[in-house]
Design a protein around this motif. Structure first.
Motif, mmCIF file in Angstrom:
data_model
loop_
_atom_site.group_PDB
_atom_site.id
_atom_site.type_symbol
_atom_site.label_atom_id
_atom_site.label_comp_id
_atom_site.label_asym_id
_atom_site.label_seq_id
_atom_site.Cartn_x
_atom_site.Cartn_y
_atom_site.Cartn_z
ATOM 1 N N ARG A 1 -54.653 123.346 -1.884
ATOM 2 C CA ARG A 1 -54.604 124.286 -3.002
ATOM 3 C C ARG A 1 -55.054 125.679 -2.571
ATOM 4 N NH1 ARG A 1 -58.122 122.650 -7.813
ATOM 5 N NH2 ARG A 1 -59.677 123.504 -6.436
ATOM 6 N N ASP A 2 -56.144 125.758 -1.809
ATOM 7 C CA ASP A 2 -56.642 127.066 -1.366
ATOM 8 C C ASP A 2 -55.615 127.781 -0.489
ATOM 9 O OD1 ASP A 2 -58.963 126.594 -2.757
ATOM 10 O OD2 ASP A 2 -60.182 126.158 -0.966
ATOM 11 N N HIS A 3 -54.953 127.027 0.401
ATOM 12 C CA HIS A 3 -53.966 127.665 1.268
ATOM 13 C C HIS A 3 -52.766 128.147 0.452
ATOM 14 C CE1 HIS A 3 -50.940 128.341 4.330
ATOM 15 N NE2 HIS A 3 -51.960 128.511 5.168
ATOM 16 N N ARG B 1 -52.692 129.007 -2.703
ATOM 17 C CA ARG B 1 -53.113 130.175 -3.485
ATOM 18 C C ARG B 1 -53.276 131.405 -2.597
ATOM 19 N NH1 ARG B 1 -57.786 127.650 -7.443
ATOM 20 N NH2 ARG B 1 -56.354 126.663 -8.905
ATOM 21 N N GLY B 2 -53.872 131.202 -1.436
ATOM 22 C CA GLY B 2 -54.118 132.327 -0.530
ATOM 23 C C GLY B 2 -52.851 132.963 -0.006
ATOM 24 N N THR B 3 -51.786 132.209 0.058
ATOM 25 C CA THR B 3 -50.505 132.739 0.555
ATOM 26 C C THR B 3 -49.524 132.993 -0.588
ATOM 27 O OG1 THR B 3 -49.627 130.508 0.887
ATOM 28 C CG2 THR B 3 -50.740 131.561 2.783
ATOM 29 N N THR C 1 -46.394 124.115 0.636
ATOM 30 C CA THR C 1 -47.485 124.091 1.617
ATOM 31 C C THR C 1 -47.649 122.683 2.165
ATOM 32 O OG1 THR C 1 -48.609 125.908 0.490
ATOM 33 C CG2 THR C 1 -49.954 124.532 1.951
ATOM 34 N N PRO D 1 -61.890 123.217 7.251
ATOM 35 C CA PRO D 1 -62.658 123.520 6.040
ATOM 36 C C PRO D 1 -64.060 124.001 6.370
ATOM 37 C CG PRO D 1 -62.334 121.129 6.297
ATOM 38 C CD PRO D 1 -61.599 121.790 7.389
ATOM 39 N N GLN E 1 -61.424 116.937 -0.877
ATOM 40 C CA GLN E 1 -61.509 118.082 0.035
ATOM 41 C C GLN E 1 -60.126 118.422 0.614
ATOM 42 O OE1 GLN E 1 -64.552 116.191 2.424
ATOM 43 N NE2 GLN E 1 -65.951 117.915 2.029
ATOM 44 N N GLN F 1 -58.286 120.306 -1.934
ATOM 45 C CA GLN F 1 -58.844 121.659 -2.017
ATOM 46 C C GLN F 1 -58.279 122.545 -0.901
ATOM 47 O OE1 GLN F 1 -60.991 122.604 -4.508
ATOM 48 N NE2 GLN F 1 -60.805 124.697 -3.763
ATOM 49 N N ILE F 2 -58.163 121.991 0.301
ATOM 50 C CA ILE F 2 -57.586 122.739 1.424
ATOM 51 C C ILE F 2 -56.145 123.134 1.092
ATOM 52 C CG2 ILE F 2 -56.827 122.591 3.830
ATOM 53 C CD1 ILE F 2 -59.249 120.655 4.269
ATOM 54 N N THR G 1 -53.553 124.413 8.906
ATOM 55 C CA THR G 1 -54.565 125.116 8.127
ATOM 56 C C THR G 1 -55.849 125.228 8.930
ATOM 57 O OG1 THR G 1 -55.334 123.045 7.146
ATOM 58 C CG2 THR G 1 -53.637 124.277 5.940
#
Length: 187
Positions: free
Chosen positions: A160-162, A164-166, A173, A187, A154, A157-158, A184
């Motif tokens: 990677r998502d951040h 990708r989102g930026t 990151t 979740p 998890q 995932q946090i 961040t």
């Protein structure tokens, strides 16, 4: 063939001149030929050579100290130059970080050794960078795991998502999380 900046170090002035002439004859630039151990580290840091040749002179300890100082600066690969086979010296030089050794001989063999050493040093730097990136990512995951009481998957995932989102890079990151400049969302 790329023109390289080569540091040449040896305790014997005559050998220093011979090696410098050989390196120049290969089309490379000899920078700051060095004899003194106390000077070789600062010169390496200042000049940032592409490769260094350290010759074994009368004192193997002097040559080993030269190698150690250059390697300590981590600026370039070091090649030990030997007049004759010396397995004991080679073992000690390897422990101090030398990348290769060559014996007196054909200048083309020296050039071939330079090519191999530079390639291996680049691979070493790439691996070193990968390990550093991995360490940064693992530290950031640990921070996120503690901060949000999540498992390792998890936390990744946090991250990677951040990233990708930026439209950022994962390791950047992660470094921002370690530095405390990025918090961040939960979740």
């Amino acid at each position: 063939m790329e023109r390289l900046r080569v540091l040449v170090a040896n305790e014997r002035q005559d050998r220093l001149a011979d090696v410098a002439a050989m390196v120049s004859g290969l089309g490379h630039e000899v920078i700051a030929p060095q004899i003194e151990v106390s000077e070789v580290g600062p010169v390496t840091a200042r000049e940032q050579p592409d490769v260094a040749f350290v010759g074994l002179g009368a004192s193997s300890q002097h040559a080993l100290d030269l190698i150690e100082q250059i390697v300590h600066e981590a600026a370039c690969p070091v090649v030990a130059l030997l007049h004759a086979p010396d397995p004991g010296f080679v073992i000690q030089a390897a422990r101090r970080g030398v990348f290769a050794y060559i014996s007196d001989g054909d200048p083309q063999e020296s050039q071939n050794s330079i090519e191999i050493v530079l390639r291996r040093f680049a691979e070493y730097r790439d691996l070193e960078g990968a390990f550093k990136r991995r360490t940064v990512t693992e530290r950031a995951k640990g921070i996120l795991m503690e901060r949000y009481s999540v498992d390792e998957e998890q936390a990744f995932q946090i991250l990677r998502d951040h990233a990708r989102g930026t439209h950022g890079v994962l390791v950047d990151t992660a470094q921002s999380i370690i530095d405390g400049t990025l918090r961040t969302a939960e979740p």
